[in-house]
Design an enzyme around this catalytic site. Structure first.
Site, PDB file in Angstrom:
ATOM      1  N   GLU A  68       0.831  -1.214   0.000  1.00 31.95           N
ATOM      2  CA  GLU A  68       0.000   0.000   0.000  1.00 31.95           C
ATOM      3  C   GLU A  68       0.867   1.268   0.000  1.00 31.95           C
ATOM      4  O   GLU A  68       0.444   2.323   0.435  1.00 31.95           O
ATOM      5  CB  GLU A  68      -0.924  -0.025   1.242  1.00 31.95           C
ATOM      6  CG  GLU A  68      -1.807  -1.272   1.321  1.00 31.95           C
ATOM      7  CD  GLU A  68      -1.079  -2.512   1.804  1.00 31.95           C
ATOM      8  OE1 GLU A  68      -1.658  -3.612   1.773  1.00 31.95           O
ATOM      9  OE2 GLU A  68       0.125  -2.380   2.199  1.00 31.95           O
ATOM     10  N   SER A  69       2.123   1.223  -0.398  1.00 38.05           N
ATOM     11  CA  SER A  69       3.074   2.317  -0.551  1.00 38.05           C
ATOM     12  C   SER A  69       4.283   2.221   0.389  1.00 38.05           C
ATOM     13  O   SER A  69       5.033   1.258   0.295  1.00 38.05           O
ATOM     14  CB  SER A  69       2.404   3.674  -0.439  1.00 38.05           C
ATOM     15  OG  SER A  69       3.360   4.655  -0.795  1.00 38.05           O
TER      16      SER A  69
END
Ligand code: SAM
Length: 429
Positions: free
Chosen positions: A62-63
């Protein structure tokens, strides 16, 4: 969500400076912070700066989460960036706030506000078909975290898995067992590598066999330090040995080794072992004169409890405790690392045993900074350890015991010093 990502910028202040300077705790806390928020960790890279401070990033599906620490300001700058809304970065924030025992200020920004940006008709030329991870195997966290043993100018670093198998701090020191990719598990005291599964035999065979072969019939032996157990393991390969008294100041080193380094700590159950948890410096001060055939000082660098293992008073007491004809050996630091201590110790021993009764060996200590390490011997008598040993007996012994480092030729060769080292020690070049 009206944005592509959520970005929390965190100012952590009043943190525990030791924690901010500990790459293993920082790396572990950041990984946990991601996982606890439900993120999927892909890899992590963390670097320990000299003289202090840590920087690193955890890449998540998710980053990413990123950090840079200033221990000297008890401050850490943290970025928690997540895209999509499956992960709540504030959960990671809460975890780190506790881990760093920090005060904080934090601000959340939406990144890529959909009020501002519009999706384009981007058709990538190359579509990454192969997912960046194998669904079968799940996520393989690739962690790039290093343990570094260093002084202000030189270092030895081992990349390890990030897992901390043993970590205890007591009034004497901090004891850890970590698992490296190249050298297996290793014991560390403070920030110093003590021994690794891959190369411990270099040190343990060389601190034991040259002196035992040179003495020829040692029965009553004193070991100061040696908490990992590697030295007594080698000593108990001699059938004539009747008693080994081992004085180790820190029982947690023994416990850590028994638990995680069983091949090194294999002789703690030997019935001929007299194990004493105590200060070796005090022990030799009170030791009876003419007691031991051989004394082995298997101590750490001259810091903390080991400082006194580099003093004239200590070696005078050791000489007193040795029988006539007895011998002592000590880990002697390195002509290439802590060279000042190396030379001072040599002069100290020569002042006590006599110039021609002190003999220095070098060996390959492949996980000590510089890789070149010494063992310094003092003889209470005239035996010359490099010349007066029975070569055939030494060959037979190293073959019978399947020794991996020590042999009869290396015994003699180890005392043959490079010219620059002879000069350092004031021995005829
Ligand atoms: N090979 C290592 C080296 O060269 O640095 C030494 C390994 S051994 C683990 C060192 C041991 O000495 C440690 O377990 C430490 O607790 C012990 N030690 C340090 N100072 C001591 C003292 N004053 N008395 C007894 N043991 C001591």
């Amino acid at each position: 969500m009206n944005a592509l990502g959520r970005h929390i910028l965190v100012e952590f202040s009043g943190c525990n400076a030791e924690v901010l300077n500990d790459v293993s705790i920082i790396e572990r806390s950041m990984i946990e912070a991601a996982q606890i928020a439900g993120a999927t960790v892909i890899n992590s890279t963390f670097h320990h700066f000299s003289p202090w401070g840590v920087s690193g990033v955890v890449v998540i599906q998710e980053s990413h989460l990123a950090i840079h620490t200033w221990p000297e300001y008890r401050y850490a700058a943290v970025d928690l960036f997540t895209c999509g809304d499956s992960v709540d970065p504030w959960v990671s924030f809460e975890h780190l706030k506790k881990a760093f025992q920090a005060n904080y200020s934090a601000i959340e920004m939406n990144r890529g506000s959909l009020h501002v940006i519009k999706k384009s008709d981007f058709q990538p030329q190359h579509i990454r078909t192969k997912p960046s991870f194998d669904l079968e195997k799940g996520f393989q966290i690739e962690r790039n975290v290093w343990f570094t043993d260093k002084d202000e100018n030189q270092a030895l670093s081992l990349r390890y898995t990030g897992e901390v198998l043993f970590d205890e701090t007591n009034p004497f020191q901090r004891v850890r067992v970590l698992d490296s990719y190249s050298h297996g598990k290793f014991l560390a005291i403070n920030n110093m590598v003590m021994c690794t599964e891959r190369d411990e035999f270099h040190y343990h065979e060389m601190i034991s066999h040259p002196i035992m072969q040179a003495h020829g019939n040692a029965k009553n032996i004193l070991v100061i330090g040696g908490g990992d157990g590697g030295t007594i393991r080698e000593l108990f390969k001699y059938n004539q040995v009747e008693k080994v008294t081992m004085v180790e100041i820190d029982e947690s080193v023994i416990r850590a080794s028994k638990e995680h380094l069983p091949n090194i700590a294999s002789e703690f159950g030997n019935s001929k072992l007299n194990l004493i948890i105590g200060d070796g410096i005090q022990f030799v001060k009170e030791a009876a004169a003419n007691s031991y055939d051989v004394i082995i000082v298997d101590g750490s660098d001259p810091v903390g409890p080991a400082q006194g293992l580099f003093t004239a008073e200590f070696y005078n007491n050791c000489k007193n405790a040795l029988k006539e004809g007895g011998m002592i050996i000590t880990q002697g630091e390195s002509p290439m690392f802590h060279e000042g201590t190396f030379v001072e110790l040599n002069q100290c021993l020569k002042g006590i045993f006599g110039k021609s009764q002190v003999h220095t060996m070098l060996f390959h200590a492949t996980t000590y900074p510089s890789g070149m390490w010494s063992l310094q011997m003092g003889v209470k008598g005239n035996t010359h350890p490099a010349k007066d040993f029975n070569k055939d007996k030494a060959r037979q012994f190293s073959n019978d015991k399947s020794l991996k480092y020590y042999n009869e030729d290396l015994h003699a060769a180890a005392f043959a010093l490079p010219t620059f080292v002879r000069k350092m020690l004031g021995e005829n070049a």
